[in-house]
Scaffold this active site. Sequence first.
Site, PDB file in Angstrom:
ATOM      1  N   HIS A   1       0.854  -1.210   0.000  1.00 30.84           N
ATOM      2  CA  HIS A   1       0.000   0.000   0.000  1.00 30.84           C
ATOM      3  C   HIS A   1       0.885   1.254   0.000  1.00 30.84           C
ATOM      4  O   HIS A   1       0.720   2.149  -0.819  1.00 30.84           O
ATOM      5  CB  HIS A   1      -0.913  -0.039   1.237  1.00 30.84           C
ATOM      6  CG  HIS A   1      -1.766   1.185   1.429  1.00 30.84           C
ATOM      7  ND1 HIS A   1      -3.131   1.171   1.269  1.00 30.84           N
ATOM      8  CD2 HIS A   1      -1.458   2.461   1.778  1.00 30.84           C
ATOM      9  CE1 HIS A   1      -3.621   2.386   1.501  1.00 30.84           C
ATOM     10  NE2 HIS A   1      -2.621   3.188   1.822  1.00 30.84           N
ATOM     11  N   GLU A   2       1.842   1.284   0.909  1.00 30.06           N
ATOM     12  CA  GLU A   2       2.682   2.483   1.046  1.00 30.06           C
ATOM     13  C   GLU A   2       3.603   2.669  -0.156  1.00 30.06           C
ATOM     14  O   GLU A   2       3.806   3.787  -0.619  1.00 30.06           O
ATOM     15  CB  GLU A   2       3.493   2.411   2.343  1.00 30.06           C
ATOM     16  CG  GLU A   2       2.645   2.514   3.594  1.00 30.06           C
ATOM     17  CD  GLU A   2       1.831   3.814   3.676  1.00 30.06           C
ATOM     18  OE1 GLU A   2       2.349   4.881   3.299  1.00 30.06           O
ATOM     19  OE2 GLU A   2       0.678   3.758   4.108  1.00 30.06           O
TER      20      GLU A   2
ATOM     21  N   CYS B   1      -9.687  -3.388  -2.221  1.00 25.50           N
ATOM     22  CA  CYS B   1      -8.367  -3.284  -2.849  1.00 25.50           C
ATOM     23  C   CYS B   1      -7.351  -2.914  -1.773  1.00 25.50           C
ATOM     24  O   CYS B   1      -7.690  -2.210  -0.817  1.00 25.50           O
ATOM     25  CB  CYS B   1      -8.449  -2.182  -3.920  1.00 25.50           C
ATOM     26  SG  CYS B   1      -6.906  -1.735  -4.721  1.00 25.50           S
TER      27      CYS B   1
ATOM     28  N   HIS C   1      -5.615   6.752  -2.867  1.00 26.58           N
ATOM     29  CA  HIS C   1      -6.500   5.704  -2.369  1.00 26.58           C
ATOM     30  C   HIS C   1      -7.557   5.302  -3.388  1.00 26.58           C
ATOM     31  O   HIS C   1      -8.056   6.117  -4.156  1.00 26.58           O
ATOM     32  CB  HIS C   1      -7.173   6.150  -1.065  1.00 26.58           C
ATOM     33  CG  HIS C   1      -6.242   6.093   0.092  1.00 26.58           C
ATOM     34  ND1 HIS C   1      -6.366   6.893   1.185  1.00 26.58           N
ATOM     35  CD2 HIS C   1      -5.147   5.327   0.315  1.00 26.58           C
ATOM     36  CE1 HIS C   1      -5.393   6.631   2.033  1.00 26.58           C
ATOM     37  NE2 HIS C   1      -4.628   5.678   1.522  1.00 26.58           N
ATOM     38  N   CYS C   2      -7.869   4.029  -3.367  1.00 24.07           N
ATOM     39  CA  CYS C   2      -8.839   3.441  -4.287  1.00 24.07           C
ATOM     40  C   CYS C   2     -10.225   3.473  -3.651  1.00 24.07           C
ATOM     41  O   CYS C   2     -10.382   3.100  -2.491  1.00 24.07           O
ATOM     42  CB  CYS C   2      -8.416   2.004  -4.575  1.00 24.07           C
ATOM     43  SG  CYS C   2      -9.568   1.084  -5.583  1.00 24.07           S
TER      44      CYS C   2
HETATM   45 ZN    ZN Z   1      -2.677   5.217   2.156  1.00 25.15          ZN
HETATM   46 ZN    ZN Z   2      -7.862  -0.348  -6.364  1.00 27.57          ZN
END
Ligand code: ZN
Ligand code: ZN
Length: 282
Positions: A186-187, A202, A196-197
Site C-alpha cells: 500500500h505504502e 483493494c 486511495h482506491c
Molecule cells: Zn494510504
Molecule cells: Zn484499487
Amino acid sequence: MEPGADFEPIPVPKRGDWLAEHPETGQRFDDFVKSRPNRPDKYRSKIYLQPLSEFPSLAVPLAETLKEYAAAYFAMEIQILPVLKLNDENITTRINTFTGKRQILTGDVLAILRKSLPKDAFCVMAITMEDLYPQPSWNFVFGQASLRERVGVYSFARYDPAFYGQARGKNYEKLLVWRSCKVLVHEIAHMFGLTHCIYFACPLNGSNHLEESDSRPMHLCPVCLRKLQHSTRFNVVSRYGGLFSFYKKTGFEDEAQWVKGRLERVVGTDAARKILEPNRQR
Ligand SMILES: [Zn+2]
Ligand SMILES: [Zn+2]
C-alpha cells in the site's frame, strides 16, 4: 472480460471507517496519468527497504519476506539497506503518554532518507518496529509516504499484539507477516503516485483501524493494477506467477487460490497450469 467475477466492490463505509471520515473522490486511470507520477526508469530502477530497527526474530526474517513480496508485487529489484541507527542528534522522539512507548517523528526520518537516496533508487521505504507520530498533536501514525519525493516510512509496531500488552497468539507470526506485507505494498504504491482506491475492495483502500485494513484483500483491483502496470510495464501474467509462488511458500493459501482462479480466467486452465507449476512432470 467481466472484472466482476474476481473483484468485490468496495464495502459501504460504516461509522469510523476511512471513507466515512475522509471523503475521497478517487483517482481514475486518466487522473493518474495526468498527474505525471514518478516512474521507474533505467537510472532509478530499484526499490530500497531501509530498516530503522531490528525486527522480532521470526522463522524467516521479516525484512527478507517483505523483500520477496515487494519483488513479486512490483516486478522490480528490491534491496535491503543496513539498519540505519537513529540517535538524538538526527531524530526527534517522545514518549507517548497512552502507551508509555517511544515514538519517532516521521518528518525527521523522511528528511534523512531524502538526503541519502541512493542514485539508482526509484524509492526508499523505511520500515520499523518502533511507533511513529507525524506531529505533536497526533497520538500516532501507521506511516507516511511522499507521493512525489520517493521516500516513505512505515511502522509495524501496532501489528504486534505485544505492543498493546496482549499475548502473542499461535498465529502471531503469520498475522504479523500478512499485515506487514499488505501495508508495505500500500505504502510503496503511494510512491508510484497511486492515491486511495474507492472502486473495489483493494489494498489501496484507505483504512482507519486494524479491522478495516485486515479486511482489505492482497490483490490489486483492475484500476490500480492498470496504474501500476502503466508505471512499471510488468507482464501481468508472469507477475501473477511470481505472486503465486510467494503465497504458496509463505502459506497464504487463500490468496494463492485467488491468483490461480484469476489466471485461469485470464489465460485459460491449461496455460495457467503451465505458469503456476512450471516444473511439474507431465
Ligand atoms: Zn494510504
Ligand atoms: Zn484499487
